[in-house]
Design a protein around this motif. Sequence first.
Motif, PDB file in Angstrom:
ATOM      1  N   ASN A  45     -70.555 -34.680  73.465  1.00  0.00           N
ATOM      2  CA  ASN A  45     -69.816 -35.610  73.668  1.00  0.00           C
ATOM      3  C   ASN A  45     -68.983 -35.390  74.908  1.00  0.00           C
ATOM      4  O   ASN A  45     -68.942 -36.302  75.834  1.00  0.00           O
ATOM      5  CB  ASN A  45     -68.891 -36.080  72.417  1.00  0.00           C
ATOM      6  N   ALA A  46     -68.253 -34.172  75.037  1.00  0.00           N
ATOM      7  CA  ALA A  46     -67.283 -33.981  75.992  1.00  0.00           C
ATOM      8  C   ALA A  46     -68.171 -33.800  77.287  1.00  0.00           C
ATOM      9  O   ALA A  46     -67.886 -34.211  78.182  1.00  0.00           O
ATOM     10  CB  ALA A  46     -66.529 -32.559  75.915  1.00  0.00           C
ATOM     11  N   TRP A 104     -63.831 -33.499  66.048  1.00  0.00           N
ATOM     12  CA  TRP A 104     -62.683 -32.302  65.815  1.00  0.00           C
ATOM     13  C   TRP A 104     -62.178 -32.428  64.405  1.00  0.00           C
ATOM     14  O   TRP A 104     -61.906 -31.615  63.831  1.00  0.00           O
ATOM     15  CB  TRP A 104     -61.636 -32.441  66.896  1.00  0.00           C
ATOM     16  N   ALA A 135     -65.930 -42.269  73.936  1.00  0.00           N
ATOM     17  CA  ALA A 135     -66.027 -40.743  74.014  1.00  0.00           C
ATOM     18  C   ALA A 135     -64.809 -40.252  73.207  1.00  0.00           C
ATOM     19  O   ALA A 135     -64.850 -39.299  72.691  1.00  0.00           O
ATOM     20  CB  ALA A 135     -66.074 -40.391  75.483  1.00  0.00           C
ATOM     21  N   GLY A 136     -63.390 -41.056  73.524  1.00  0.00           N
ATOM     22  CA  GLY A 136     -62.202 -40.787  72.861  1.00  0.00           C
ATOM     23  C   GLY A 136     -62.298 -40.742  71.376  1.00  0.00           C
ATOM     24  O   GLY A 136     -61.873 -39.778  70.519  1.00  0.00           O
ATOM     25  N   SER A 195     -64.981 -37.959  70.026  1.00  0.00           N
ATOM     26  CA  SER A 195     -63.900 -36.615  70.167  1.00  0.00           C
ATOM     27  C   SER A 195     -63.170 -36.592  68.970  1.00  0.00           C
ATOM     28  O   SER A 195     -63.173 -35.557  68.270  1.00  0.00           O
ATOM     29  CB  SER A 195     -63.168 -36.746  71.574  1.00  0.00           C
ATOM     30  N   ASP A 205     -57.725 -38.102  74.495  1.00  0.00           N
ATOM     31  CA  ASP A 205     -58.346 -39.216  73.494  1.00  0.00           C
ATOM     32  C   ASP A 205     -58.058 -40.521  73.171  1.00  0.00           C
ATOM     33  O   ASP A 205     -58.364 -41.581  73.336  1.00  0.00           O
ATOM     34  CB  ASP A 205     -58.869 -38.399  72.138  1.00  0.00           C
ATOM     35  N   ALA A 237     -56.403 -32.097  73.229  1.00  0.00           N
ATOM     36  CA  ALA A 237     -57.399 -33.116  73.416  1.00  0.00           C
ATOM     37  C   ALA A 237     -57.186 -34.405  72.751  1.00  0.00           C
ATOM     38  O   ALA A 237     -57.594 -35.273  73.482  1.00  0.00           O
ATOM     39  CB  ALA A 237     -58.725 -32.284  72.711  1.00  0.00           C
ATOM     40  N   THR A 242     -55.953 -27.373  76.959  1.00  0.00           N
ATOM     41  CA  THR A 242     -57.157 -27.525  75.866  1.00  0.00           C
ATOM     42  C   THR A 242     -58.148 -26.403  76.119  1.00  0.00           C
ATOM     43  O   THR A 242     -58.522 -25.774  75.016  1.00  0.00           O
ATOM     44  CB  THR A 242     -57.958 -28.788  76.327  1.00  0.00           C
ATOM     45  N   ALA A 285     -69.335 -32.620  69.162  1.00  0.00           N
ATOM     46  CA  ALA A 285     -68.009 -32.682  69.978  1.00  0.00           C
ATOM     47  C   ALA A 285     -68.434 -32.106  71.338  1.00  0.00           C
ATOM     48  O   ALA A 285     -67.900 -32.689  72.511  1.00  0.00           O
ATOM     49  CB  ALA A 285     -66.831 -31.912  69.383  1.00  0.00           C
TER      50      ALA A 285
END
Length: 186
Positions: A113-114, A149, A141-142, A145, A48, A44, A72, A110
């Motif tokens: 967001n995805a 995480w 978004a990247g 993320s 990102d 992931a 992923t 997360a």
Amino acid sequence: MSLLPFCEWLAATPWSIALHESLYLYPLVETTHVLSLMLFVGSAAVVDVRLLGLAFRDLPVSEVTGRILPWTLAGFAVAVVTGALLFYAIPVRTYLSIFFRIKLFALAAAGLNAFLFHRYWAADGRTWDLAPRPPRRARWAGGVSLCAWAIVIVMGRMIAYDWFDCDAQPQSAFVNWAAGCVVPGP
Ligand code: HEM
């Protein structure tokens, strides 16, 4: 609404006790949980850093996501299954862990967001697929993320520490509230 009675019931089930007391199975599940994040968060993170315009800038975003997403998703599936088993092995302590609760919030953030990114990508992605530096929304978004995480991983690691455990009283009123501790009155 407290899930504590359900977790207490779960903790009394023979399989939960067997997994918790197992000599090899629990460490095997936990090791697989840690290895799964290598595949899941590692892959992931590649997407990102492309979305942030920091790496793989000469590759179309669609090519990076297309090649990486299956790995992923496989890593995520293993992380969720092994995570659920780790929860099942010690449900009461984990449910009352402030670190586990923060981890679930970060997991939800997360996931949201995805979801929002993939909706944005489906609607508009073609217009910036080749852009070395994607638009602000994709960069956000990247970044979100990667942060979410990182929080999931750090909170996962902290679950093992009993600093704020309900049975390590006295804890502050905030900790007792946030962890859902049942503190007997005076
Ligand atoms: C999907 C992404 C996930 C990631 C990246 C992740 C990451 C981690 C990490 C890094 C640890 C620390 C392992 C160690 O140091 O020993 C951990 C522990 C743990 N995780 Fe997860 N986790 C994920 C999902 C879940 C889910 C969905 C659950 C449960 C529903 C879960 C439950 C646990 C538990 C209970 C521990 C503590 C194990 C222990 O300390 O004995 N995890 N996780």
